[in-house]
Design a protein around this motif. Structure first.
Motif, PDB file in Angstrom:
ATOM      1  N   GLN A 134      49.504  -5.511  26.343  1.00 41.65           N
ATOM      2  CA  GLN A 134      47.896  -5.712  26.577  1.00 41.65           C
ATOM      3  C   GLN A 134      47.585  -5.229  28.002  1.00 41.65           C
ATOM      4  OE1 GLN A 134      46.597  -9.639  25.703  1.00 41.65           O
ATOM      5  NE2 GLN A 134      48.049 -10.430  27.059  1.00 41.65           N
ATOM      6  N   ARG A 135      46.409  -4.758  28.287  1.00 40.76           N
ATOM      7  CA  ARG A 135      45.855  -4.144  29.123  1.00 40.76           C
ATOM      8  C   ARG A 135      44.339  -4.400  29.041  1.00 40.76           C
ATOM      9  NH1 ARG A 135      45.351   1.528  32.405  1.00 40.76           N
ATOM     10  NH2 ARG A 135      43.774   1.108  33.529  1.00 40.76           N
ATOM     11  N   THR A 136      43.511  -4.990  29.710  1.00 35.75           N
ATOM     12  CA  THR A 136      42.138  -5.195  29.813  1.00 35.75           C
ATOM     13  C   THR A 136      41.795  -3.854  30.710  1.00 35.75           C
ATOM     14  OG1 THR A 136      42.025  -7.587  29.980  1.00 35.75           O
ATOM     15  CG2 THR A 136      40.079  -6.492  30.360  1.00 35.75           C
ATOM     16  N   GLY A 137      40.566  -3.076  29.880  1.00 39.64           N
ATOM     17  CA  GLY A 137      40.227  -2.022  30.442  1.00 39.64           C
ATOM     18  C   GLY A 137      41.260  -0.806  30.261  1.00 39.64           C
ATOM     19  N   ALA A 138      42.123  -0.831  29.253  1.00 41.61           N
ATOM     20  CA  ALA A 138      42.993   0.439  28.791  1.00 41.61           C
ATOM     21  C   ALA A 138      41.942   1.523  28.618  1.00 41.61           C
ATOM     22  CB  ALA A 138      43.737  -0.122  27.790  1.00 41.61           C
ATOM     23  N   PRO A 139      42.564   2.759  28.923  1.00 37.78           N
ATOM     24  CA  PRO A 139      41.752   3.931  28.679  1.00 37.78           C
ATOM     25  C   PRO A 139      41.457   3.947  26.963  1.00 37.78           C
ATOM     26  CG  PRO A 139      43.444   4.629  29.974  1.00 37.78           C
ATOM     27  CD  PRO A 139      43.537   2.920  29.476  1.00 37.78           C
ATOM     28  N   ARG A 140      40.230   4.625  26.606  1.00 38.82           N
ATOM     29  CA  ARG A 140      39.991   4.781  25.349  1.00 38.82           C
ATOM     30  C   ARG A 140      40.972   5.409  24.461  1.00 38.82           C
ATOM     31  NH1 ARG A 140      38.163   9.407  22.476  1.00 38.82           N
ATOM     32  NH2 ARG A 140      38.145  10.398  24.349  1.00 38.82           N
ATOM     33  N   GLY A 141      41.398   4.688  23.454  1.00 41.19           N
ATOM     34  CA  GLY A 141      42.355   5.264  22.438  1.00 41.19           C
ATOM     35  C   GLY A 141      44.110   5.139  22.859  1.00 41.19           C
ATOM     36  N   PHE A 142      44.148   4.553  24.154  1.00 44.06           N
ATOM     37  CA  PHE A 142      45.578   4.384  24.449  1.00 44.06           C
ATOM     38  C   PHE A 142      46.376   3.645  23.630  1.00 44.06           C
ATOM     39  CE2 PHE A 142      49.075   2.040  27.044  1.00 44.06           C
ATOM     40  CZ  PHE A 142      49.337   2.936  27.495  1.00 44.06           C
ATOM     41  N   PHE A 143      46.084   2.448  23.175  1.00 44.03           N
ATOM     42  CA  PHE A 143      46.910   1.740  21.905  1.00 44.03           C
ATOM     43  C   PHE A 143      47.019   2.049  20.807  1.00 44.03           C
ATOM     44  CE2 PHE A 143      46.118  -1.577  25.509  1.00 44.03           C
ATOM     45  CZ  PHE A 143      47.502  -1.657  25.938  1.00 44.03           C
ATOM     46  N   ALA A 144      45.922   2.917  20.382  1.00 46.53           N
ATOM     47  CA  ALA A 144      45.871   3.494  19.160  1.00 46.53           C
ATOM     48  C   ALA A 144      46.654   4.766  19.012  1.00 46.53           C
ATOM     49  CB  ALA A 144      44.458   4.426  18.782  1.00 46.53           C
ATOM     50  N   PRO A 176      50.015  12.734  16.749  1.00 42.14           N
ATOM     51  CA  PRO A 176      49.555  11.857  15.831  1.00 42.14           C
ATOM     52  C   PRO A 176      48.314  11.361  16.081  1.00 42.14           C
ATOM     53  CG  PRO A 176      51.230  10.912  16.741  1.00 42.14           C
ATOM     54  CD  PRO A 176      51.306  12.314  17.513  1.00 42.14           C
ATOM     55  N   ALA A 177      47.642  11.238  17.336  1.00 37.27           N
ATOM     56  CA  ALA A 177      46.324  10.662  17.696  1.00 37.27           C
ATOM     57  C   ALA A 177      45.716  11.603  18.710  1.00 37.27           C
ATOM     58  CB  ALA A 177      46.411   9.160  17.999  1.00 37.27           C
ATOM     59  N   GLU A 178      44.393  11.344  18.787  1.00 35.58           N
ATOM     60  CA  GLU A 178      43.885  11.845  19.949  1.00 35.58           C
ATOM     61  C   GLU A 178      42.771  10.957  20.358  1.00 35.58           C
ATOM     62  OE1 GLU A 178      41.453  16.292  21.050  1.00 35.58           O
ATOM     63  OE2 GLU A 178      42.154  15.898  18.824  1.00 35.58           O
ATOM     64  N   PRO A 179      42.541  10.806  21.718  1.00 27.86           N
ATOM     65  CA  PRO A 179      43.305  11.380  22.909  1.00 27.86           C
ATOM     66  C   PRO A 179      44.697  10.975  22.889  1.00 27.86           C
ATOM     67  CG  PRO A 179      42.153   9.517  23.666  1.00 27.86           C
ATOM     68  CD  PRO A 179      41.484   9.894  22.194  1.00 27.86           C
ATOM     69  N   ALA A 180      45.734  11.816  23.608  1.00 25.68           N
ATOM     70  CA  ALA A 180      46.798  11.363  23.875  1.00 25.68           C
ATOM     71  C   ALA A 180      47.187  11.294  25.341  1.00 25.68           C
ATOM     72  CB  ALA A 180      47.922  12.550  23.461  1.00 25.68           C
TER      73      ALA A 180
END
Length: 262
Positions: free
Chosen positions: A7-17, A82-86
């Motif tokens: 986990q990371r609060t404030g992770a970039p958009r789509g990072f964990f996806a 397989p996902a964007e952003p990368a």
């Protein structure tokens, strides 16, 4: 099954996806142990917890065989993800990389990886350093490395994309992949990353790989091309302490390109 939460609060958009999609894509061919994805949200990724053990020559050889099969499972295109952003880089400071279906490895590597990062680190470089890095990128841009050791061209491989030793977990069920930057790429990307920071039983991994997918003579001489992005990225992320290693790789690339032209 026990759960591991990244986990990371404030992770970039789509990072964990992106990480979840990458793990699932690598697991899809069912040829390589990959940590299981449970679910994810904007700030976390829940994974199956795996039991770690010590590596040995037998498990390293088996990992090499499985890695060859994973690569041969293929990808829709160079640069496809397989996902964007990368993203590429550590949890604390990843940076976005372009997702684009490219006609060749050269296009992927030069236009979407090397040139953007070289631009980002330009203010850390002397004129001579900049010239060396630019010359190496130009040597790659000539297309000599679309194949391996100057032989033919490669189809897009299913690559982990950040396969340094820290992203391998040695388990009783075999070496398990974690933390990918998965995409369609050149299979030497993964093999090169294994050489950067001291992967145990590396020769056994390579022997296992070649037992499934024989390699041309002198293939290891191409590896600086394929770890060049990671080295430039380390300068971007962590500073000039990685510059010497990066410049050595650049000089090796320039020399290798001349050798292949001769």
């Amino acid at each position: 099954m026990e759960i591991y939460v990244k986990q990371r609060t404030g992770a970039p958009r789509g990072f964990f996806a992106a990480e979840a999609a990458g793990l699932e894509w690598l697991a899809e061919p069912d040829v390589m142990p990959v940590v299981g994805v449970i679910d994810h949200d904007k700030t976390s990724l829940r994974l199956d917890r795996v039991e770690e053990t010590s590596p040995d020559a037998h498990s390293a050889f088996a990992f090499g065989r499985r890695l060859a099969l994973l690569h041969d499972s293929g990808a829709p295109a160079f640069g496809w993800a397989p996902a964007e952003p990368a993203w590429f880089g550590p949890l604390e400071a990843p940076f976005e990389v372009e997702v684009a279906s490219c006609a060749s490895f050269t296009e992927l590597w030069v236009a979407t990886r090397l040139e953007p990062v070289a631009t980002d680190i330009a203010d850390q470089l002397s004129k001579d350093d900049q010239a060396t890095i630019t010359s190496a990128i130009n040597a790659i841009a000539g297309g000599a490395f679309d194949g391996i050791a100057g032989q033919g061209t490669e189809a897009p491989a299913r690559v982990h994309g950040d396969l340094w030793a820290g992203n391998l977990m040695w388990t009783p069920n075999g070496c398990t992949l974690i933390d990918p930057a998965a995409h369609g790429g050149h299979r030497l990307e993964d093999l090169a990353m294994l050489t950067l920071f001291g992967t145990p039983f590396l020769d056994d991994i390579f022997s296992g790989y070649e037992a499934v997918h024989p390699m041309p003579d002198s293939w290891r001489d191409d590896l600086p091309v394929h770890n060049f992005f990671a080295l430039l990225a380390h300068v971007k992320l962590f500073g000039a302490g990685f510059l010497g290693q990066t410049l050595n790789a650049a000089r090796a690339i320039i020399g290798r390109a001349k050798e292949l032209k001769a």
